[in-house]
Design an enzyme around this catalytic site. Structure first.
Site, mmCIF file in Angstrom:
data_model
loop_
_atom_site.group_PDB
_atom_site.id
_atom_site.type_symbol
_atom_site.label_atom_id
_atom_site.label_comp_id
_atom_site.label_asym_id
_atom_site.label_seq_id
_atom_site.Cartn_x
_atom_site.Cartn_y
_atom_site.Cartn_z
ATOM 1 N N ASP A 29 0.854 -1.194 0.000
ATOM 2 C CA ASP A 29 0.000 0.000 0.000
ATOM 3 C C ASP A 29 0.883 1.235 0.000
ATOM 4 O OD1 ASP A 29 -2.173 1.644 0.103
ATOM 5 O OD2 ASP A 29 -2.879 1.009 2.069
ATOM 6 N N ASP A 123 -3.106 2.492 -5.928
ATOM 7 C CA ASP A 123 -1.989 2.551 -4.980
ATOM 8 C C ASP A 123 -1.888 1.359 -4.046
ATOM 9 O OD1 ASP A 123 -4.327 3.208 -3.659
ATOM 10 O OD2 ASP A 123 -3.394 4.692 -2.361
ATOM 11 N N GLU A 124 -2.585 0.270 -4.319
ATOM 12 C CA GLU A 124 -2.428 -0.900 -3.454
ATOM 13 C C GLU A 124 -2.722 -2.179 -4.226
ATOM 14 O OE1 GLU A 124 -5.243 -1.633 -0.284
ATOM 15 O OE2 GLU A 124 -6.644 -0.169 -1.134
#
Length: 421
Positions: A29, A123-124
């Protein structure tokens, strides 16, 4: 930061690395991703409270730096409330095309480790590194390698949870934020889980949490001790069984390689309701420019263009049209969106929000393209790619349609959408 993220004390893992035997699931993350990317261009803002989001009164927070989060600011919060909580915060407009470029580079790092990458957002992602152990070493070593590569190549940080299941790996990455690495040994899952509040479990929203608290269940460990039939009676068969399994750390789901984006879009909420077709058409043009840039940045094109129109009374309608061939050209997207808006018969209806979206996506380099007899070989596609290059070098908005150079009479609006869906 979500409500669940606020449940855990942030910070890197203390002490020596834990036993990662059997812990082949990683949850990676990025830390305050949008803000971190913006700070690459604005290093003077490091250490200050920074918010990325729409600046208008109806804008929302897309991301907040950890300095801003200390004041209670979190994503999806109205920007007006964020300003009250943190008056000194610097508010930056979102640049989704830039975030998409960095995200693509980060996911390339993941793909260099393993093909088993399941993206959850820009983003993860979950990674299953079982097949990479012989080549790269133990899971914790691979996790550290990912952190080092992301920092070296992109100048941003990420937190990584390492565990035997997806659920525990995601909790671990949240627990060690920011810029941390946390291994939860397979034999230590219950020791990690049981002291956590019940809201840490997937599927426990505010209403379910209230129900559990009324039963006197405040921690995961307390919930784990409740007989399954009792949980099913109180919460329903499906949710009761689900929470019972999670409370003991049982999560059989595998990492599923990321599916292609189903759609890419953007939408705007006006500061004040608008009934001027000229203003709405300019907004449709601006949104089409954003969507086109995001499509090209992701390497996709799409066949279906849709518009979203929300009226002052919150009634929302959508209209869509499927094109003869896929496109990533903003001009084509805009013309189609404008025609859809005109066909909706809302030219003098006050609108609160408009959105543009392209669906039925596929790789742009595999899309068939039929040149018309009078179409020059060098045209809008080449011009817009040149605009992309200028934006990458000099910043977004450096080159834009003349119609967007004039300030919109109704004021700026806050960007509220777009990205992976």
């Amino acid at each position: 930061m979500s409500r669940k993220q606020q449940l855990h004390r942030p910070g890197p893992q203390p002490g020596p690395p834990a036993d990662d035997t059997g812990c082949s699931i990683l949850h990676v993350d990025m830390d305050a991703f949008f803000v971190s990317v913006e700070l690459l261009d604005r290093p003077e803002l490091r250490g200050h409270p920074v918010i990325v989001g729409g600046a208008g009164p109806r804008g929302v927070v897309a991301a907040a730096s950890y300095e801003a989060r200390r004041f209670g600011v979190h994503s999806a919060m109205p920007i007006t409330r964020a300003r009250r909580l943190c008056p000194r915060a610097v508010i930056l407009p979102p640049d989704h095309a830039k975030y998409s470029r960095v995200s693509t580079a980060v996911f390339e790092i993941f793909q260099s480790i393993t093909p088993l990458v399941e993206g959850l957002s820009l983003d993860e992602a979950f990674l299953d590194v079982a097949g990479a152990l012989r080549r790269l070493g133990r899971p914790a070593v691979i996790a550290q390698q990912i952190r080092d590569e992301v920092r070296a190549q992109q100048g941003i940080t990420c937190s990584v949870g390492v565990a035997s299941t997806k659920f525990v790996a995601k909790l671990a990455s949240t627990h060690c934020k920011p810029d941390g690495l946390l291994v939860i040994p397979a034999a230590g899952v219950q020791e990690f889980l049981h002291p956590l509040p019940v809201a840490a479990l997937w599927g426990v929203g505010e209403r379910t949490e209230e129900s559990l608290l009324r039963l006197g269940l405040r921690t995961v460990g307390q919930l784990a001790q409740v007989p399954l039939p009792t949980l099913q009676r109180e919460l329903g068969n499906a949710l009761g069984s689900h929470l019972h399994e999670l409370s003991w750390g049982r999560d059989p789901r595998e990492v599923v390689p990321e599916n292609p984006d189903k759609s890419i879009g953007a939408e705007e909420t006006f500061d004040t309701d608008i009934d001027d077709p000229a203003v709405i058409n300019r907004e449709l043009l601006r949104l089409a420019e954003k969507v086109g840039a995001r499509l090209r940045a992701s390497g996709n094109s799409g066949r279906t263009v849709s518009v979203k129109l929300r009226m002052a009374d919150f009634k929302t309608i959508t209209r869509s049209r499927t094109l003869r061939e896929p496109t990533d050209i903003a001009r084509v997207i805009y013309i189609t969106a404008r025609e859809l808006f005109e066909a909706a018969g809302l030219e003098r209806v006050r609108l609160r929000l408009v959105g543009v979206r392209v669906e039925n996506l596929g790789p742009a380099d595999q899309a068939p393209r039929q040149l018309a007899l009078d179409e020059p070989e060098t045209g809008w596609r080449e011009a817009e790619r040149a605009m992309d290059q200028a934006a990458h070098r000099f910043g977004s908005g450096t080159v834009r349609p003349a119609a967007l150079v004039r300030p919109v009479e109704q004021g700026d609006a806050g960007d509220t959408g777009g990205g992976r869906r």
